[in-house]
Design a protein around this motif. Structure first.
Motif, mmCIF file in Angstrom:
data_model
loop_
_atom_site.group_PDB
_atom_site.id
_atom_site.type_symbol
_atom_site.label_atom_id
_atom_site.label_comp_id
_atom_site.label_asym_id
_atom_site.label_seq_id
_atom_site.Cartn_x
_atom_site.Cartn_y
_atom_site.Cartn_z
ATOM 1 N N SER A 4 0.808 -1.216 0.000
ATOM 2 C CA SER A 4 0.000 0.000 0.000
ATOM 3 C C SER A 4 0.844 1.271 0.000
ATOM 4 N N LEU A 5 2.158 1.158 0.150
ATOM 5 C CA LEU A 5 3.025 2.333 0.165
ATOM 6 C C LEU A 5 3.521 2.725 -1.223
ATOM 7 N N ILE A 6 3.321 1.884 -2.219
ATOM 8 C CA ILE A 6 3.788 2.187 -3.572
ATOM 9 C C ILE A 6 2.849 3.207 -4.211
ATOM 10 N N THR A 7 3.417 4.334 -4.632
ATOM 11 C CA THR A 7 2.616 5.378 -5.278
ATOM 12 C C THR A 7 2.975 5.551 -6.748
ATOM 13 N N ASP A 8 4.128 5.027 -7.172
ATOM 14 C CA ASP A 8 4.503 5.061 -8.584
ATOM 15 C C ASP A 8 5.520 3.964 -8.853
ATOM 16 N N VAL A 9 5.792 3.729 -10.130
ATOM 17 C CA VAL A 9 6.747 2.689 -10.522
ATOM 18 C C VAL A 9 7.876 3.272 -11.376
ATOM 19 N N TYR A 10 8.185 4.539 -11.177
ATOM 20 C CA TYR A 10 9.216 5.206 -11.980
ATOM 21 C C TYR A 10 10.603 4.607 -11.789
ATOM 22 N N HIS A 28 -2.962 0.619 -3.249
ATOM 23 C CA HIS A 28 -4.125 1.501 -3.247
ATOM 24 C C HIS A 28 -3.825 2.969 -3.536
ATOM 25 N N ASP A 29 -2.566 3.376 -3.472
ATOM 26 C CA ASP A 29 -2.203 4.762 -3.773
ATOM 27 C C ASP A 29 -1.521 4.910 -5.134
ATOM 28 N N LEU A 30 -1.435 3.841 -5.887
ATOM 29 C CA LEU A 30 -0.821 3.868 -7.215
ATOM 30 C C LEU A 30 -1.795 4.506 -8.202
ATOM 31 N N LEU A 31 -1.400 5.654 -8.784
ATOM 32 C CA LEU A 31 -2.273 6.391 -9.705
ATOM 33 C C LEU A 31 -2.126 5.941 -11.149
ATOM 34 N N THR A 49 -4.460 -5.992 -10.338
ATOM 35 C CA THR A 49 -5.696 -6.170 -9.584
ATOM 36 C C THR A 49 -5.740 -5.328 -8.317
ATOM 37 N N ASN A 50 -6.933 -4.851 -8.036
ATOM 38 C CA ASN A 50 -7.258 -4.229 -6.751
ATOM 39 C C ASN A 50 -6.427 -2.987 -6.432
ATOM 40 N N LEU A 54 -5.827 3.710 -9.220
ATOM 41 C CA LEU A 54 -5.254 3.608 -10.559
ATOM 42 C C LEU A 54 -6.222 4.176 -11.600
ATOM 43 N N VAL A 55 -5.758 5.189 -12.353
ATOM 44 C CA VAL A 55 -6.621 5.856 -13.335
ATOM 45 C C VAL A 55 -6.123 5.714 -14.774
#
Length: 103
Positions: A4-10, A28-31, A49-50, A54-55
């Protein structure tokens, strides 16, 4: 990744090939997954998934081959049609396994 701490995959931006599978779930914070825009080949399954926030799946539009199944499920903020746009960008004939898209 299931974190749940992952916000991006750069941090993965130079990745062009994954020999096995790409599994991203419960971030849950990955946009978006724009950090995967250099990725061209996934040797196994692609599973997304889940992800509550994510937009966009545009970061995977450069993928040219998936050697297994594609599963895109339970991404509540993903706009309607976004998953199908990814499938179209890859090309159904370039996906070796089954395709599952579910809200």
């Amino acid at each position: 990744a299931d974190n749940s701490l992952i916000t991006d995959v750069y941090a993965l931006s130079s990745l062009t090939e994954i020999g096995n599978y790409l599994f991203l779930s419960n971030n849950h914070d990955l946009l978006n997954i724009n950090g995967l825009s250099s990725l061209e080949t996934i040797g196994g399954n692609l599973t997304l998934t889940n992800h509550a926030s994510l937009v966009s799946l545009e970061g995977l539009h450069g993928v040219k081959k998936v050697g297994g199944n594609v599963k895109i499920k339970f991404n509540s903020s993903l706009p309607e049609g976004e998953a199908q746009e990814l499938i179209d960008a890859i090309g159904v004939s370039k996906i070796s396994g089954t395709i599952t898209i579910q809200d």
